[in-house]
Design a protein around this motif. Structure first.
Motif, PDB file in Angstrom:
ATOM      1  N   PRO A 292      37.048  37.279  22.756  1.00 23.77           N
ATOM      2  CA  PRO A 292      36.857  38.690  22.402  1.00 23.77           C
ATOM      3  C   PRO A 292      35.436  39.036  21.952  1.00 23.77           C
ATOM      4  N   HIS A 293      34.735  38.050  21.331  1.00 20.44           N
ATOM      5  CA  HIS A 293      33.394  38.387  20.827  1.00 20.44           C
ATOM      6  C   HIS A 293      32.278  38.125  21.824  1.00 20.44           C
ATOM      7  N   TRP A 294      32.612  37.537  22.938  1.00 19.90           N
ATOM      8  CA  TRP A 294      31.579  37.265  23.938  1.00 19.90           C
ATOM      9  C   TRP A 294      31.422  38.514  24.790  1.00 19.90           C
TER      10      TRP A 294
ATOM     11  N   LEU B 163      25.011  37.116   8.611  1.00 17.71           N
ATOM     12  CA  LEU B 163      25.517  38.470   8.341  1.00 17.71           C
ATOM     13  C   LEU B 163      26.520  38.868   9.408  1.00 17.71           C
ATOM     14  N   ARG B 164      27.780  38.741   9.064  1.00 19.73           N
ATOM     15  CA  ARG B 164      28.847  39.100  10.012  1.00 19.73           C
ATOM     16  C   ARG B 164      29.023  40.595   9.963  1.00 19.73           C
ATOM     17  N   ARG B 165      28.937  41.238  11.117  1.00 16.78           N
ATOM     18  CA  ARG B 165      29.081  42.696  11.169  1.00 16.78           C
ATOM     19  C   ARG B 165      30.316  43.039  12.022  1.00 16.78           C
TER      20      ARG B 165
ATOM     21  N   GLU C 135      41.951  34.774  19.168  1.00 19.08           N
ATOM     22  CA  GLU C 135      41.199  33.904  18.256  1.00 19.08           C
ATOM     23  C   GLU C 135      39.763  33.706  18.728  1.00 19.08           C
ATOM     24  N   GLY C 136      38.844  33.680  17.770  1.00 18.52           N
ATOM     25  CA  GLY C 136      37.422  33.510  18.093  1.00 18.52           C
ATOM     26  C   GLY C 136      37.021  32.045  18.246  1.00 18.52           C
ATOM     27  N   PHE C 137      35.777  31.874  18.614  1.00 17.46           N
ATOM     28  CA  PHE C 137      35.215  30.555  18.919  1.00 17.46           C
ATOM     29  C   PHE C 137      35.370  29.574  17.750  1.00 17.46           C
TER      30      PHE C 137
HETATM   31 MG    MG Z   1      37.440  35.410  14.026  1.00 17.36          MG
END
Ligand code: MG
Ligand code: GDP
Length: 426
Positions: free
Chosen positions: A82-84, A287-289, A48-50
């Motif tokens: 995961p996105h960091w 803008l989510r890429r 899960e993201g922030f």
């Molecule tokens: Mg997410």
């Protein structure tokens, strides 16, 4: 309305001021047993993201608020996520909430304690009961949805392992000195409040630590209601992140809270329904890429079409500045710039290495969210929780709905369905 069993009032919950929490914590002995108070810990699926994690904070805050009194809710540290992905700014783990949020503000809704504070005077922390939530194996179909739970065999092996001493260890945010006993799997379908009887069973005696894992599985108890919004409003960012965003707005966007009518009272409890925001002289697009490009290709615009949509609204509102928040690469942002007519100025938040090292990927994202939440007009990405948090912030500030609940459409579609208007309730 559901009544809360009396014994729960002397079990989990939360609601003593911070200094009391510290006092109690310091009475704990260092062999891991916590004397006196009860603590509730939680964690989520590591994927899960922030911003979904911030949503789960609200679910638990509202749930725990019902229980109140004796017992404290432990905030799980941040990271790694995961996105960091930045590799040049050191490790991004074991980060306390105060790195990103104003914890004094959180405490005005529900009392919380940082895990690092709870651990500070202990060699080991023993979790007396660890409940691993899982979805029912056979799922559900729309017609038969009902709230239910059942302790059963674990469907997948939970991510824990046994120690030689017969206890259980897990990832536990990278802390070596947390151990658990009594692990059980609980198939669960329903709202957080459905967990009440289970927690009460495990908390009749004092001095217990109970942990729920996969805390993203239970639903909100008060989705979109007054308590949802109170918990959400209490989630002010850290002063430092506001000041970085404000400095950037002043320097690059000629924007500040006084002139844009985006000033909030210092205490969220003093906010009123009447707040009316105007916003700075810029449009913001989120803008989510990255994973959205292959995860939802039919909802993500090309950079060229995104540029068209930004230009269209900037022209309509007679604005030259277009601020873009994105997880896209620098090359993608330069490509976006090349598609904009020279009439418009693309503004990006590109902090120095020192600033990035200090506020980390999570802080950079929040600064961008603050900037977008103060724009005259916002366009988000379809079903991005990053965009949702900005929309909520704008709703708190009192922007007109049509400047907030907008999304980019995918190529060739000029009238895709727009996000639901998620109005604050106070
Ligand atoms: Mg997410
Ligand atoms: N700095 C920055 N990071 C972003 C942006 N959009 C997405 N991200 C990163 O990608 C993550 C997206 O995951 P999440 O928070 O779950 O939001 P969602 O996946 O869009 O619903 C964020 O937490 C950020 O780390 C952006 O506009 N700016």
């Amino acid at each position: 309305m559901m009544t809360i069993p009396v014994h729960l009032y002397i079990s989990f919950a939360v609601l003593f001021a911070f200094n009391v929490v510290r006092l109690q914590a310091s009475q704990a002995c260092d062999r891991g047993v916590v004397t006196g108070r009860n603590y509730l810990m939680y964690d989520l699926n590591p994927a899960e993201g922030f911003n979904l994690r911030r949503d789960v904070y609200i679910r638990i805050a509202v749930f725990v608020k019902r229980l109140q009194q004796h017992g404290d809710w432990v905030l799980p540290p941040w990271g790694p996520l995961p996105h960091w992905k930045s590799k040049d700014i050191g490790e991004q783990l074991k980060l306390p909430w105060k790195k990103f949020f104003n914890v004094e503000s959180l405490v005005k809704y529900v009392t919380v304690v940082e895990l690092s504070d709870l651990l500070s005077d202990k060699k080991t922390l023993l979790v007396n009961q660890l409940i691993y939530l899982q979805h029912f194996q056979d799922g559900w179909n729309d017609e038969k949805w009902e709230e239910k739970y059942k302790f059963e065999e674990c469907i997948k092996k939970p991510p824990y392992w046994e120690t030689k001493g017969g206890l259980v260890k897990g990832w536990f945010w990278g802390y070596e000195n947390i151990e658990a006993k009594n692990v059980s799997c609980l198939s669960f379908q329903g709202h957080y409040k459905k967990l009440l009887p289970i927690l009460s069973k495990h908390s009749k005696t004092s001095g217990k630590v109970v942990m729920i894992d996969r805390g993203e599985i239970p639903l909100h108890d008060d989705y979109g209601g007054v308590n949802y919004w109170k918990a959400r409003r209490s989630m002010r960012y850290s002063d430092h992140l506001y000041s970085l965003a404000n400095q950037f707005r002043r320097e690059f966007l000629e924007s500040d809270d006084e002139r844009d009518d985006t000033l909030l009272p210092s205490d969220w409890r003093d906010e009123s329904v009447e707040l009316k925001a105007k916003g700075g002289n810029y449009v913001c697009g989120h803008l989510r890429r990255q994973d959205f490009l292959y995860g939802r290709p039919s909802d993500v615009p090309s950079l060229e079409f995104a540029a068209k949509q930004l230009e269209k609204i900037a022209l309509l509102l007679d604005l030259q500045n277009i601020f873009v928040a994105s997880d896209g690469t620098n090359q993608e942002m330069e490509k976006l710039r090349s598609y904009l007519s020279p009439k418009f100025r693309l503004v990006l938040y590109l902090p120095s290495f020192e600033t990035r090292k200090e506020i980390l990927d999570g802080g950079v994202a929040i600064v961008e969210q603050i900037i977008c939440s103060r724009a005259r007009h916002f366009i988000g990405s379809f079903e991005s929780t990053f965009s949702f948090r900005i929309q909520e912030e704008r709703e708190i500030l009192g922007f007109p709905s049509n400047s907030t609940f907008n999304r980019f459409c995918a190529d060739g579609n000029n009238s895709c369905e727009q996000p639901a208007k998620w109005k604050k309730v106070m």
